[in-house]
Design an enzyme around this catalytic site. Sequence first.
Site, PDB file in Angstrom:
ATOM      1  CG  ASP A 186     -50.699   4.099  37.161  1.00 40.79           C
ATOM      2  OD1 ASP A 186     -49.707   4.246  37.896  1.00 40.79           O
ATOM      3  OD2 ASP A 186     -51.051   4.952  36.320  1.00 40.79           O
ATOM      4  CG  ASN A 189     -46.131 -10.298  41.960  1.00 40.30           C
ATOM      5  OD1 ASN A 189     -45.289 -10.535  41.099  1.00 40.30           O
ATOM      6  ND2 ASN A 189     -45.798  -9.873  43.171  1.00 40.30           N
ATOM      7  NE  ARG A 196     -38.623  16.023  45.400  1.00 38.19           N
ATOM      8  CZ  ARG A 196     -38.435  15.460  44.209  1.00 38.19           C
ATOM      9  NH1 ARG A 196     -39.459  15.250  43.410  1.00 38.19           N
ATOM     10  NH2 ARG A 196     -37.232  15.102  43.819  1.00 38.19           N
ATOM     11  CE  LYS A 197     -36.776   8.382  46.406  1.00 38.57           C
ATOM     12  NZ  LYS A 197     -35.660   7.425  46.674  1.00 38.57           N
TER      13      LYS A 197
END
Length: 210
Positions: free
Chosen positions: A125, A147, A170-171
């Site tokens: 992350d 995974n 915005r992604k």
Amino acid sequence: MDDQSDIIELPTIPADAPEWVRTLPSSGRYVDRTKLYDITGHILFDSLLNSNGIRHFFFFMENEQQAQRAHKAYSGCLPDLESSNHDGSSTNQDLFEVRAAFHLGEGICGHKGIVHGGLTATMLDEVSGAAAFSCAGPAFTANLNINYRKPLVTPAWVLVRAHVDRHQGRKVFIKATVENGEGTIYAEADGLFIKPKLSVQEHVQKHQEK
């Protein structure tokens, strides 16, 4: 923040680090994130960075141009992502990679001697977020699908790689791996990060006013 040397001053990499760690500076540009924004309260710097947790970590961008873009992102000087193209899609110049070497101690396990899956997720992350951040500016994790391929035994040096697969408006879509620097993959992830309509500071202030 204006001193460009801030993003390339590399602290000493331990002499006993694997060769792939020691050669990282020759294939990328080091980014000292402590020079780019306030790290107070940050989970890595304030909680996990210690001799029994994460002993060292080093962030690298692929080249000088991408390091300068990261500097602009952290300084809030990137153009609006949605205005970069008429259709809001990504271009090749936006596709880049962040690499981070982590030296893991023995106090971050789930099963004895095995790195906790939550710590693996935290590393994925964090590095994925850095890639998204450098592409779009401040962004939040919307989804992170992991995974787990192999158990990761401590202590260990691992390489976490994350690159922008594409962005739309915005992604920002990210692909990432945790590996041993020599080809063995411990975990793979696909992430979606969203650039917020409000700044991080505005989100915090709005919450505090409730």
